[in-house]
Each structure stands twice: as structure tokens, then as C-alpha cells.
Design an enzyme around this catalytic site. Structure first.
Site, PDB file in Angstrom:
ATOM      1  N   SER A  12      53.766 -10.270 -76.790  1.00  8.75           N
ATOM      2  CA  SER A  12      54.324 -11.480 -76.208  1.00  8.75           C
ATOM      3  C   SER A  12      53.225 -12.522 -76.017  1.00  8.75           C
ATOM      4  O   SER A  12      52.172 -12.231 -75.447  1.00  8.75           O
ATOM      5  CB  SER A  12      54.972 -11.150 -74.858  1.00  8.75           C
ATOM      6  OG  SER A  12      55.377 -12.323 -74.195  1.00  8.75           O
ATOM      7  N   LYS A  15      55.616  -3.335 -75.956  1.00  3.94           N
ATOM      8  CA  LYS A  15      55.626  -4.804 -75.885  1.00  3.94           C
ATOM      9  C   LYS A  15      54.594  -5.306 -74.870  1.00  3.94           C
ATOM     10  O   LYS A  15      54.943  -5.809 -73.798  1.00  3.94           O
ATOM     11  CB  LYS A  15      57.010  -5.329 -75.510  1.00  3.94           C
ATOM     12  CG  LYS A  15      57.156  -6.854 -75.640  1.00  3.94           C
ATOM     13  CD  LYS A  15      58.384  -7.384 -74.949  1.00  3.94           C
ATOM     14  CE  LYS A  15      58.313  -7.364 -73.459  1.00  3.94           C
ATOM     15  NZ  LYS A  15      57.306  -8.308 -72.888  1.00  3.94           N
ATOM     16  N   ASP A  40      62.379  -8.943 -70.241  1.00  2.00           N
ATOM     17  CA  ASP A  40      63.429  -7.921 -70.381  1.00  2.00           C
ATOM     18  C   ASP A  40      64.490  -8.366 -71.384  1.00  2.00           C
ATOM     19  O   ASP A  40      65.011  -7.563 -72.156  1.00  2.00           O
ATOM     20  CB  ASP A  40      64.090  -7.657 -69.028  1.00  2.00           C
ATOM     21  CG  ASP A  40      63.110  -7.131 -67.994  1.00  2.00           C
ATOM     22  OD1 ASP A  40      62.151  -6.453 -68.386  1.00  2.00           O
ATOM     23  OD2 ASP A  40      63.312  -7.406 -66.793  1.00  2.00           O
TER      24      ASP A  40
END
Length: 310
Positions: free
Chosen positions: A224, A185, A256
Site C-alpha cells: 500500500s 499487504k 480493509d
């Protein structure tokens, strides 16, 4: 010993402390409200997110000194199963303070104490003995831990047939790609570095992620995009999910929370479209709460429903 489908690993956890004050003036004593304490660090936050969605996991993390004991108590208070690996260095602290006069948030993070080679080996042995379906390595590395630590975790995951999810950055992430992970990620800037360019435009993200996938670095890459949302890329799929417009109070733990939502969805055999929606929903829901609290399950569900029906 109980078996768990999801194991989270945090080698540099933190005792998170948050408070409020009114007015930041240099060289004057700043009066703060009573502090709130939370267990923090990448993998621990992922376990907390999974718990808020009704799932379960085993959180493996290092623990040292009185702060480590307090960290363990806070994890237990969340009803999260854990395995603490004792280390000599004290567990670090992080500090978040909000100025009520301006609603500005100040975040202070301290480096973790040094982990010895023997302690690093103990952590790796603990992971090797667990053999979960999903193994999540998340967060920064403590001082003393080699930059190829997560690569060693990736090798363990391969031998155990565990699906490895890694959320870290820099050299530690680059080395993971040499062995390969199930899911990574990065943000856009990190993705650019991984393919050796200075920056990426939105329309270049898909091709950049597919470069890494084609080389065996990862099966799934979730990029992201901050307030814009996120994209999920596989060799055959591209899913963009915009972030819902919510009143933001803190960005602590949003990344997270996103990972936790996705891992939980994967463990529930959700489709990839649902996986990325749960990730964005949980990440956005985390920004709605103050300090280091992460998100409420009801907020995540509401945002997921909105993303599904919009």
C-alpha cells in the site's frame, strides 16, 4: 452447516462509533450529533467489503459482553453470516469524531480486553474446522494473544489447503512469513522493517518484496502506497496502480476495503491486474464516505472502470 469459499477472522473486533461536533475546546462540554454505530475490526470490515461487491463470506470473530452482542447484531444487520466465539472480556470500542468547523477527523482506538489461552485455542479450533478456499486474518491482536497467533493460523491454512491472506503488522506479520502466506499487504514502512532496512524508496519496493517471496514468505505481496496507490508483486509480476483522485471524507477502513476488494476478485478468478485494481478502487471508494461506513458498491465499480479505461 453452509460452506464458504471465504472466511474472515477478527480476534480484536470493535464496535465503531462515529459522530460530528463543532469546535474542540478543552475543558468545555462538546455537544455531539447522534452517534452512528458500525461493526468494525479488520476481518469484519473485509467481510463487509465483500458483501458490498455482491460476494459472501463467513465472519469469525470474538465477542464479549453487551458490546459484543451489539456487534453481532450489527454484523447480522449487514446480512453477513458469522460465527462469534464467546470470550469473557468485553468487545472494545473505537471512536471517530469530525469537527465540522475544520473538517478535521479525530480517531480514538481502545485496546481489546485480554484473551485467555483457552479462548485463543477455541478460536484456532473454529478456524481449523472450516477449511475455506480463502482465509483472511486481519487486524491487530487482543491483549493476551501470543504474537505467533497468525503463524498458527498459517499452519492451519497449510493443512487445510486454504489460501491465507494476512493484513497485520509488526512481530505478528514477521512470524507469519516463517510459515508463509498466500498474500500479505504491508505498507512501505512495514515492508522496510520486514527486510531489515530503515526505509525504502519507490524504486526499491519491487526488489524488497521479491526478497520475501524468494524466501517463501508469501506468493503475492501488495504494498500500500497510501494516496499514491498500490503495487502488486509476485516472483514474475509487478503491477502498479495509482489511486484515483477522489474527495476524501474519511480514511477509516480504507485498508480493509482494499483487502476485501482483492479477496473478492481472487474468489471470482480475476487476473492479478484486475485484483489490484479492485483493491485500489475499493480502498479509494471507502475514503469517499464519512466515519466508519466503508464504501458503496457503485462507487467501487465506477472507480474500477476508470482505472481500467484510463
Amino acid at each position: 452447516m453452509n460452506t464458504y469459499d471465504i472466511i474472515t477472522l477478527t480476534v480484536n473486533p470493535a464496535l465503531d462509533k462515529s459522530t460530528h461536533f463543532k469546535g474542540l475546546v478543552a475543558e468545555q462540554k462538546i455537544r455531539c450529533s447522534e452517534p452512528r454505530f458500525d461493526a468494525g475490526g479488520g476481518g469484519i470490515n473485509v467481510s463487509k467489503a465483500i458483501s458490498r461487491l455482491g460476494g459472501s463470506s463467513l465472519a469469525v470473530f470474538t465477542s464479549g459482553g453487551p458490546l459484543g452482542k451489539m456487534l453481532e447484531e450489527l454484523v447480522a444487520k449487514e446480512s453477513i453470516a458469522y460465527q462469534a466465539v464467546p470470550v469473557q472480556s468485553w468487545t472494545r470500542e473505537s471512536f471517530v469524531a469530525v469537527d465540522d468547523n475544520t473538517n478535521s477527523q479525530y480517531r480514538f482506538g481502545f485496546t481489546g480486553g485480554e484473551i485467555t489461552d483457552e479462548e485463543e485455542l477455541t478460536v484456532l479450533e473454529a478456524i481449523a474446522n472450516l477449511k475455506p478456499k480463502f482465509l483472511v486474518g486481519s487486524g491487530s491482536l487482543s491483549e493476551g494473544i501470543s504474537s505467533d497467533f497468525y503463524q498458527k493460523v498459517a499452519e492451519i491454512a497449510k493443512k487445510s489447503n486454504s489460501k491465507l491472506i494476512v493484513d497485520t503488522s509488526g512481530e505478528a506479520l514477521e512470524k507469519v512469513l516463517q510459515t508463509g502466506a498466500f498474500l500479505i499487504k504491508p505498507n512501505v514502512g512495514e515492508l522496510a522493517k520486514l527486510i531489515g532496512v530503515e526505509r525504502l524508496e519507490m524504486e526499491e519496493v519491487n526488489d524488497a518484496a521479491k526478497q520475501i517471496i524468494a524466501k517463501g514468505g508469501a506468493e503475492i505481496i501488495v504494498v500500500s502506497l497510501g494516496p499514491q496507490g498500490a503495487v502488486l508483486v509476485t516472483k514474475d509480476n509487478y503491477e502498479f496502480v495509482p489511486a484515483p483522485n477522489v474527495a476524501k471524507r474519511s480514511t477509516v477502513g480504507a485498508g480493509d476495503s482494499m483487502v476485501g476488494g482483492m479477496v473478492w476478485a481472487l474468489s471470482q478468478n480475476k487476473s492479478l491486474k484486475e485484483v489490484i485494481r479492485w483493491g485500489v478502487a475499493c480502498g479509494s471508494a471507502a475514503t469517499m464516505n464519512e466515519g466508519t461506513q466503508l464504501f458503496k458498491g457503485s462507487d467501487a465499480q465506477r472507480l474500477f472502470d476508470w482505472l481500467t479505461n484510463k
